[in-house]
Design a protein around this motif. Structure first.
Motif, mmCIF file in Angstrom:
data_model
loop_
_atom_site.group_PDB
_atom_site.id
_atom_site.type_symbol
_atom_site.label_atom_id
_atom_site.label_comp_id
_atom_site.label_asym_id
_atom_site.label_seq_id
_atom_site.Cartn_x
_atom_site.Cartn_y
_atom_site.Cartn_z
ATOM 1 N N THR A 24 -6.527 44.702 -2.937
ATOM 2 C CA THR A 24 -7.909 44.159 -3.488
ATOM 3 C C THR A 24 -8.139 43.702 -2.512
ATOM 4 O O THR A 24 -9.644 43.929 -2.691
ATOM 5 N N PHE A 25 -7.812 43.839 -1.324
ATOM 6 C CA PHE A 25 -8.336 43.661 0.279
ATOM 7 C C PHE A 25 -9.245 45.139 0.187
ATOM 8 O O PHE A 25 -10.637 44.682 0.441
ATOM 9 N N ALA A 26 -8.719 45.609 -0.202
ATOM 10 C CA ALA A 26 -9.713 47.624 0.403
ATOM 11 C C ALA A 26 -10.368 47.290 -1.077
ATOM 12 O O ALA A 26 -11.408 48.205 -0.370
ATOM 13 N N ARG A 27 -10.202 47.405 -2.206
ATOM 14 C CA ARG A 27 -11.332 46.687 -2.666
ATOM 15 C C ARG A 27 -12.475 46.233 -2.412
ATOM 16 O O ARG A 27 -13.342 46.646 -3.116
ATOM 17 N N GLU A 28 -12.520 45.375 -1.548
ATOM 18 C CA GLU A 28 -13.881 44.277 -1.526
ATOM 19 C C GLU A 28 -13.896 44.703 -0.020
ATOM 20 O O GLU A 28 -14.723 44.032 0.702
ATOM 21 N N GLY A 29 -13.828 46.047 0.018
ATOM 22 C CA GLY A 29 -14.430 47.048 1.291
ATOM 23 C C GLY A 29 -13.258 46.513 2.900
ATOM 24 O O GLY A 29 -14.166 47.142 3.415
ATOM 25 N N ALA A 30 -12.116 46.019 3.103
ATOM 26 C CA ALA A 30 -11.744 45.642 4.486
ATOM 27 C C ALA A 30 -10.642 47.511 4.496
ATOM 28 O O ALA A 30 -10.478 48.035 3.199
ATOM 29 N N THR A 48 -1.425 54.448 -1.466
ATOM 30 C CA THR A 48 -2.403 54.254 -2.927
ATOM 31 C C THR A 48 -3.552 54.609 -2.977
ATOM 32 O O THR A 48 -4.463 54.264 -3.668
ATOM 33 N N ILE A 49 -4.295 53.216 -1.231
ATOM 34 C CA ILE A 49 -5.246 52.933 -0.678
ATOM 35 C C ILE A 49 -6.069 53.460 -0.594
ATOM 36 O O ILE A 49 -7.305 54.365 -1.186
ATOM 37 N N GLY A 54 -11.009 53.644 -0.336
ATOM 38 C CA GLY A 54 -10.560 52.606 0.584
ATOM 39 C C GLY A 54 -9.954 53.063 1.325
ATOM 40 O O GLY A 54 -9.049 53.985 1.405
ATOM 41 N N ASP A 55 -9.828 52.132 2.846
ATOM 42 C CA ASP A 55 -9.291 52.716 4.401
ATOM 43 C C ASP A 55 -7.951 51.912 4.467
ATOM 44 O O ASP A 55 -8.172 50.555 4.541
#
Ligand code: NAD
Length: 268
Positions: A24-30, A48-49, A54-55
């Motif tokens: 969720t953090f990665a999906r929100e840009g972190a 997976t991220i 994602g990063d």
């Protein structure tokens, strides 16, 4: 995106609530450092991220070890240049009458569940200070807010996380570092597998056991890791800019009061 350009560490990221929160953090840009004693599991979550755009990276950590925690923070800062958020989530459970709790089991659980949070805060705060502030979220439990039979060691650790959170919130507020924790009710994750298996061995199907545990919550079901992840993400983000020192139940009403019954104790 609520965590755009933020750098975050999630401990216990290989499984359950930590895994859901890292995603969720990665999906929100972190940019997310997935940290776990299960190094392969943490690496799989980071992959997976990355596979979904994602990063993320991963690091092996035993949160009970100060050397490991220092290395986890250093690796994160080396990779991304700063640290904005730490989610101290790694934990283990133990369910025994206090008379059967071995000293070594008490020590190990307190080392992971409580000292691990202390060490995470201790080493994240200096990095947050360098970039003008940050957000700390930790995983406590409803067991840190009220007593339950057989959970004395676990409750002591989680009650400690609640008060550590409040003390650090007051200590660091003027440095723009917010400190909060979540108190989940029963969440469907592998941490409860031993209990599910022992109950299943006594003849109950796992789904029935989860359903039964769900009935202890006024909402009538257990929670899912993603439902905790969303609250953690809120607390980690600027949406919670005036929120510090809270122990937020994510418990389907479990700590709000008793489940309403009819005048003769019957289900309504
Ligand atoms: N599932 C629930 O019902 C529930 C309820 C309240 C609180 N919690 C808390 O939520 C947190 C996450 O638990 P979960 O339910 O996702 O369980 P989980 O078992 O799915 O995940 C826990 C993760 O922590 C990791 N871990 C364990 N010891 C570690 C150590 N020494 N160093 C680093 N990582 C370690 C494990 O490898 C695992 O990946 C825990 O702190 C737990 O106490 C869970």
């Amino acid at each position: 995106m609520r965590l755009k350009d933020r750098v975050a560490i999630v401990t216990g990221a290989a499984s359950g609530i930590g895994k859901a929160t890292a995603i969720t953090f990665a999906r929100e840009g972190a940019s997310v450092m997935c940290a776990d004693v299960n190094a392969e599991g943490a690496e799989a979550v980071a992959r997976t991220i990355a596979d979904t755009g994602g990063d993320a990276a991963s690091v092996s950590v035993d949160v009970a070890s100060e050397d490991d925690i220092q290395n986890m923070v250093a690796e994160t800062v080396k990779r991304w240049g700063k640290l904005d958020v730490i989610y101290n989530n790694a934990g283990i459970a133990l369910g025994n009458p206090v008379t059967q709790v071995l000293e070594e089991d008490w020590d190990r659980l307190i080392d992971i569940n409580l000292k691990g949070v202390f060490l995470g805060c201790k080493h994240a705060i200096p990095e947050m200070m360098k970039s003008g502030g940050g957000a700390i979220v930790s995983t406590a439990s409803v067991a840190g807010l009220m007593g339950s039979p057989y959970l004395s060691t676990y409750s002591a650790s989680k009650g400690g996380v609640v008060l550590l959170t409040k003390a650090l919130a007051v200590e660091w507020a003027r440095f723009n570092i917010r400190v909060n924790c979540v108190c989940p009710g029963v969440i469907q994750t592998p941490i409860l597998d031993p209990w599910i298996q022992s109950t299943a061995a006594a003849g109950a199907a796992p789904e029935e056991v989860w359903e039964q545990m769900g009935k202890g919550h006024p909402i009538g079901r257990v929670g899912q890791p993603e439902e905790v992840a969303k609250v953690v993400t809120f607390l980690a983000s600027d949406d919670a800019s005036f929120v510090t020192g809270v122990a937020m139940p994510v418990d389907g009403g479990l700590t709000a009061g008793s489940i309403p019954r009819g005048p003769f104790g019957e289900d309504l």
